[in-house]
Design a protein around this motif. Structure first.
Motif, PDB file in Angstrom:
ATOM      1  N   ASP A  26      84.775  84.210  69.422  1.00  0.00           N
ATOM      2  CA  ASP A  26      85.154  84.357  68.017  1.00  0.00           C
ATOM      3  C   ASP A  26      85.267  82.950  67.448  1.00  0.00           C
ATOM      4  OD1 ASP A  26      86.475  84.678  65.555  1.00  0.00           O
ATOM      5  OD2 ASP A  26      87.446  86.515  66.236  1.00  0.00           O
ATOM      6  N   LEU A  27      84.265  82.547  66.681  1.00  0.00           N
ATOM      7  CA  LEU A  27      84.193  81.170  66.208  1.00  0.00           C
ATOM      8  C   LEU A  27      85.292  80.845  65.203  1.00  0.00           C
ATOM      9  CD1 LEU A  27      80.340  80.645  65.778  1.00  0.00           C
ATOM     10  CD2 LEU A  27      81.741  80.593  67.843  1.00  0.00           C
ATOM     11  N   TRP A  28      85.904  81.852  64.644  1.00  0.00           N
ATOM     12  CA  TRP A  28      87.005  81.637  63.704  1.00  0.00           C
ATOM     13  C   TRP A  28      88.334  81.535  64.435  1.00  0.00           C
ATOM     14  CZ3 TRP A  28      88.121  80.353  58.832  1.00  0.00           C
ATOM     15  CH2 TRP A  28      89.368  80.693  58.317  1.00  0.00           C
ATOM     16  N   ARG A  29      88.614  82.480  65.298  1.00  0.00           N
ATOM     17  CA  ARG A  29      89.917  82.523  65.957  1.00  0.00           C
ATOM     18  C   ARG A  29      90.103  81.386  66.948  1.00  0.00           C
ATOM     19  NH1 ARG A  29      93.165  86.827  65.639  1.00  0.00           N
ATOM     20  NH2 ARG A  29      93.967  86.430  67.730  1.00  0.00           N
ATOM     21  N   ALA A 127      77.729  78.707  60.851  1.00  0.00           N
ATOM     22  CA  ALA A 127      76.338  79.062  61.142  1.00  0.00           C
ATOM     23  C   ALA A 127      75.643  77.969  61.932  1.00  0.00           C
ATOM     24  CB  ALA A 127      75.590  79.335  59.843  1.00  0.00           C
ATOM     25  N   SER A 128      75.976  76.707  61.651  1.00  0.00           N
ATOM     26  CA  SER A 128      75.341  75.590  62.355  1.00  0.00           C
ATOM     27  C   SER A 128      75.649  75.591  63.839  1.00  0.00           C
ATOM     28  CB  SER A 128      75.794  74.259  61.735  1.00  0.00           C
ATOM     29  OG  SER A 128      75.396  74.164  60.387  1.00  0.00           O
ATOM     30  N   GLN A 129      76.708  76.262  64.229  1.00  0.00           N
ATOM     31  CA  GLN A 129      77.079  76.298  65.635  1.00  0.00           C
ATOM     32  C   GLN A 129      76.191  77.227  66.463  1.00  0.00           C
ATOM     33  OE1 GLN A 129      81.377  76.776  66.284  1.00  0.00           O
ATOM     34  NE2 GLN A 129      81.719  76.104  64.171  1.00  0.00           N
ATOM     35  N   ALA A 312      78.750  71.937  70.623  1.00  0.00           N
ATOM     36  CA  ALA A 312      78.513  71.166  71.844  1.00  0.00           C
ATOM     37  C   ALA A 312      79.808  70.974  72.629  1.00  0.00           C
ATOM     38  CB  ALA A 312      77.904  69.814  71.490  1.00  0.00           C
ATOM     39  N   LEU A 313      80.889  70.695  71.935  1.00  0.00           N
ATOM     40  CA  LEU A 313      82.168  70.492  72.618  1.00  0.00           C
ATOM     41  C   LEU A 313      82.694  71.790  73.219  1.00  0.00           C
ATOM     42  CD1 LEU A 313      83.845  68.055  70.083  1.00  0.00           C
ATOM     43  CD2 LEU A 313      83.073  67.526  72.406  1.00  0.00           C
ATOM     44  N   ARG A 314      82.416  72.895  72.563  1.00  0.00           N
ATOM     45  CA  ARG A 314      82.840  74.177  73.137  1.00  0.00           C
ATOM     46  C   ARG A 314      82.125  74.439  74.464  1.00  0.00           C
ATOM     47  NH1 ARG A 314      81.573  77.058  69.281  1.00  0.00           N
ATOM     48  NH2 ARG A 314      83.561  77.413  68.203  1.00  0.00           N
ATOM     49  N   GLU A 315      80.817  74.135  74.515  1.00  0.00           N
ATOM     50  CA  GLU A 315      80.069  74.306  75.758  1.00  0.00           C
ATOM     51  C   GLU A 315      80.601  73.369  76.843  1.00  0.00           C
ATOM     52  OE1 GLU A 315      77.778  76.634  76.377  1.00  0.00           O
ATOM     53  OE2 GLU A 315      78.153  77.380  74.347  1.00  0.00           O
ATOM     54  N   ALA A 316      80.882  72.147  76.475  1.00  0.00           N
ATOM     55  CA  ALA A 316      81.395  71.180  77.449  1.00  0.00           C
ATOM     56  C   ALA A 316      82.763  71.614  77.966  1.00  0.00           C
ATOM     57  CB  ALA A 316      81.477  69.792  76.813  1.00  0.00           C
ATOM     58  N   HIS A 317      83.623  72.087  77.061  1.00  0.00           N
ATOM     59  CA  HIS A 317      84.961  72.500  77.467  1.00  0.00           C
ATOM     60  C   HIS A 317      84.906  73.712  78.393  1.00  0.00           C
ATOM     61  CE1 HIS A 317      89.043  74.275  76.927  1.00  0.00           C
ATOM     62  NE2 HIS A 317      89.384  73.011  77.009  1.00  0.00           N
ATOM     63  N   ALA A 533      94.768  64.861  71.533  1.00  0.00           N
ATOM     64  CA  ALA A 533      93.497  65.200  70.901  1.00  0.00           C
ATOM     65  C   ALA A 533      92.858  66.403  71.561  1.00  0.00           C
ATOM     66  CB  ALA A 533      92.557  64.001  70.969  1.00  0.00           C
ATOM     67  N   LEU A 534      92.856  66.439  72.876  1.00  0.00           N
ATOM     68  CA  LEU A 534      92.221  67.542  73.592  1.00  0.00           C
ATOM     69  C   LEU A 534      92.958  68.847  73.333  1.00  0.00           C
ATOM     70  CD1 LEU A 534      89.882  68.159  75.448  1.00  0.00           C
ATOM     71  CD2 LEU A 534      91.353  67.676  77.401  1.00  0.00           C
ATOM     72  N   ALA A 535      94.258  68.803  73.356  1.00  0.00           N
ATOM     73  CA  ALA A 535      95.040  70.015  73.111  1.00  0.00           C
ATOM     74  C   ALA A 535      94.813  70.533  71.700  1.00  0.00           C
ATOM     75  CB  ALA A 535      96.524  69.736  73.328  1.00  0.00           C
ATOM     76  N   ALA A 536      94.742  69.634  70.729  1.00  0.00           N
ATOM     77  CA  ALA A 536      94.545  70.054  69.351  1.00  0.00           C
ATOM     78  C   ALA A 536      93.151  70.619  69.122  1.00  0.00           C
ATOM     79  CB  ALA A 536      94.780  68.875  68.408  1.00  0.00           C
ATOM     80  N   GLY A 537      92.215  70.249  69.964  1.00  0.00           N
ATOM     81  CA  GLY A 537      90.858  70.739  69.782  1.00  0.00           C
ATOM     82  C   GLY A 537      90.639  72.135  70.291  1.00  0.00           C
ATOM     83  N   PHE A 538      91.331  72.524  71.352  1.00  0.00           N
ATOM     84  CA  PHE A 538      91.015  73.796  71.988  1.00  0.00           C
ATOM     85  C   PHE A 538      92.221  74.673  72.262  1.00  0.00           C
ATOM     86  CE2 PHE A 538      87.447  71.041  72.862  1.00  0.00           C
ATOM     87  CZ  PHE A 538      86.390  71.871  72.555  1.00  0.00           C
ATOM     88  N   SER A 539      93.415  74.211  72.020  1.00  0.00           N
ATOM     89  CA  SER A 539      94.640  75.004  72.191  1.00  0.00           C
ATOM     90  C   SER A 539      94.696  75.690  73.545  1.00  0.00           C
ATOM     91  CB  SER A 539      94.743  76.051  71.077  1.00  0.00           C
ATOM     92  OG  SER A 539      94.844  75.431  69.820  1.00  0.00           O
ATOM     93  N   GLY A 540      94.188  75.024  74.553  1.00  0.00           N
ATOM     94  CA  GLY A 540      94.256  75.566  75.902  1.00  0.00           C
ATOM     95  C   GLY A 540      93.226  76.624  76.214  1.00  0.00           C
ATOM     96  N   LYS A 541      92.378  76.993  75.210  1.00  0.00           N
ATOM     97  CA  LYS A 541      91.373  78.025  75.442  1.00  0.00           C
ATOM     98  C   LYS A 541      90.177  77.435  76.162  1.00  0.00           C
ATOM     99  CE  LYS A 541      90.339  81.033  72.351  1.00  0.00           C
ATOM    100  NZ  LYS A 541      90.693  82.251  73.058  1.00  0.00           N
TER     101      LYS A 541
END
Length: 542
Positions: A26-29, A127-129, A312-317, A533-541
């Motif tokens: 869910d790209l929004w949540r 959409a760009s994602q 890209a960062l989501r894939e890396a994470h 920074a890392l925590a703020a980017g992904f909230s542990g997900k």
């Protein structure tokens, strides 16, 4: 229906230490930074939530691969040798167009809802994602509205552009349920210098006839194109319909461009052969007329890179959260965390900057309009210079897998340079920024006010802002244009982060982007900046 898992117990070995496919996302949540950026916008968040959830489905990622692996096909003639000049697309491309048009990507900014431009920017970002190619005709349809809205044209072009129906049929605008617009400005001899264009326009009653060549025509299967041509009074803007009631207009497709990326979308080289066209704006005022479209497309080119970085960062994470090396998960290894955190800070800065500018597009004051003109140039420059670097590092996080088309990283990497070239490459943007500040006092004042609004929130920021102004107290020498624009954009991104209240991320951004306390490459920055920074980017997900 839940699909069966792939077999991991093979005859020669067992598949271990390979992350499972992420499935539906869910790209929004899963993007708290985006939601925070829009929290006070008044935008229709429920609609954005639905759009982000739809784009995040695994089957849509599969459709993106199909659309890019099966690029558009040029069909010049039918089987009997009759001229067609059509471009045909894979069904996956049409699927994305229906989804995004139905969500209002191209028209939501003009429907009179609060936060319309911020909603549109969020759709560009989302959409760009997944599949950025289909964004091109929708972005241009969105951006053409201010140019079309006040023009006297045969037929209700504005109403057709506001429709959320996607109608790819080959017929005149009056018989379609919705239309898209493209752009054809660039010629061989001029490139960005459109004043060198040689395409000619001749009067034909209330209309005009265009003859000439365009080196780049974006989205050639659109229903109309904004274009520039020379009249006796100079360069003039026109709308060229793709189809007429009596048949095809005089637009001849020469070839499709074989591009590095953006493969799902067609870009063409075309000729106008006495093509029927309708004048937009005053005769000889072509640049002044079309610049409003360019202004709005630049917002999209400033926001889209943040979406590419996020993907890209989501894939890396996901990779580092589910893969181990040397007896530890990759995400638990300090150096890996430092690299990811540094990349996340770049994305945070670009996201905050892009949506800060989008907020100004929704404003109605003279200050908002002035800030949008300079702010969009700064955001476009910074985001597009960082985007290829961030995506390359994210690819490296995955190692060899990141270089393989089984992952989205190659698609994202090919896309990364595009928005930096489209609607003004780096030098053009920097020179435009200098001209705007030199000629428009209100723009300079609006930028200064935005930067001053963050004073007192961080001592290092205050010091760097003062040093910036001491360095360039007046006009900026042209050879220093890139340096000035880069520093101005970084300061503005920092100001947006500081104003948003995320103290930890903002402080890390200021410390590592403004004060020089870092190395040249990602991950080479002070201990302690990484975790927040890392925590703020992904909230542990994951």
């Amino acid at each position: 229906m839940t699909p069966l898992k792939a077999t991991a117990d093979l005859e020669t070995h067992e598949v271990l230490n390979q992350p499972e496919p992420p499935g539906d996302r869910d790209l929004w949540r899963d993007d708290p930074a985006l939601r925070r950026a829009l929290a006070a916008s008044g935008a229709g968040l429920e609609a954005l939530a639905g759009y982000g959830a739809a784009l995040g489905r695994a089957d849509l990622r599969g459709a993106a691969r199909d659309a890019n692996r099966n690029p558009p096909e040029l069909c010049l003639f039918d089987s009997g040798g009759r001229r067609l000049d059509e471009v045909r697309f894979h069904p996956a491309y049409h699927r994305f167009m229906r989804l995004s048009a139905g969500a209002g990507y191209h028209c939501i900014a003009w429907e009179g809802q609060p936060g319309g431009h911020q909603s549109h920017a969020a759709m560009v970002y989302l959409a760009s994602q997944v599949e950025p190619g289909h964004c091109c005709p929708l972005t241009m349809t969105h951006a053409a509205m201010p140019v079309i809205a006040g023009a006297e044209l045969p037929g209700d072009w504005r109403g057709a552009m506001l429709s959320r129906d996607y109608d790819p049929s080959v017929r005149a605008m009056a018989r379609k349920s919705g239309v898209t617009l493209g752009m054809a400005m660039t010629e061989k001899q001029g490139g960005s210098d459109v004043r060198a264009n040689t395409t000619r326009a001749q009067r034909d009653g209330e209309a005009w006839r265009l003859t000439g060549h365009k080196w780049f025509c974006s989205a050639p299967m659109s229903d109309g194109f904004l274009t520039l041509a020379q009249t006796d009074r100079g360069l003039t803007c026109f709308l060229v319909p793709r189809w007429l009631e009596e048949g095809r207009n005089g637009i001849r497709i020469q070839r499709l461009k074989d591009k590095l990326g953006n493969r799902a979308n067609a870009s063409a080289e075309i000729e106008y052969v006495r093509a029927l066209a309708w004048q937009l704006g005053g005769e000889g005022d072509g640049i002044r007329t079309i610049v409003e479209m360019v202004h709005h497309t630049r917002l999209d080119t400033a926001v889209a890179p943040a979406g590419l970085m996020r993907a890209a960062l989501r894939e890396a994470h996901h990779w580092v959260a589910h893969r181990s090396a040397f007896q530890r998960r990759l995400i638990d290894q300090p150096l890996m965390r430092a690299v990811l955190a540094d990349l996340v800070l770049d994305w945070h800065g670009c996201l905050a900057l892009g949506f800060g500018v989008a907020h100004a597009f929704d404003g109605h004051s003279d200050e908002d309009r002035a800030f949008s003109r300079i702010g969009v140039a700064l955001a476009k420059y910074l985001s597009n210079k960082l985007c290829p670097l961030v995506i390359a590092e994210a690819m490296e996080v995955l190692g060899g897998m990141g270089y393989v088309e089984d992952t989205p990283l190659p698609l994202l990497y090919r896309e990364a340079p595009l928005n930096g070239i489209w609607e003004g490459s780096g030098n053009v943007i920097c020179l435009d920024a200098l001209r705007t500040l030199a000629r428009e006092q209100r723009a300079a004042e609006a930028l200064a006010a935005r930067l001053d609004a963050a004073r007192g929130l961080d001592a290092a920021y205050d010091a760097e802002l003062s040093a910036h102004r001491d360095r360039w107290p007046g006009s900026v020498p042209e050879p220093e244009a890139r340096w000035f624009v880069e520093q101005s954009a970084l300061l503005l991104a920092a100001a947006e982060l500081l104003g948003a209240g995320g103290a930890a991320v903002a402080e890390a951004f200021v410390r590592t982007r403004l004060t020089g306390q870092r190395g040249r490459f990602p991950g080479a920055f002070p201990l302690g900046a990484a975790e927040s920074a890392l925590a703020a980017g992904f909230s542990g997900k994951a």
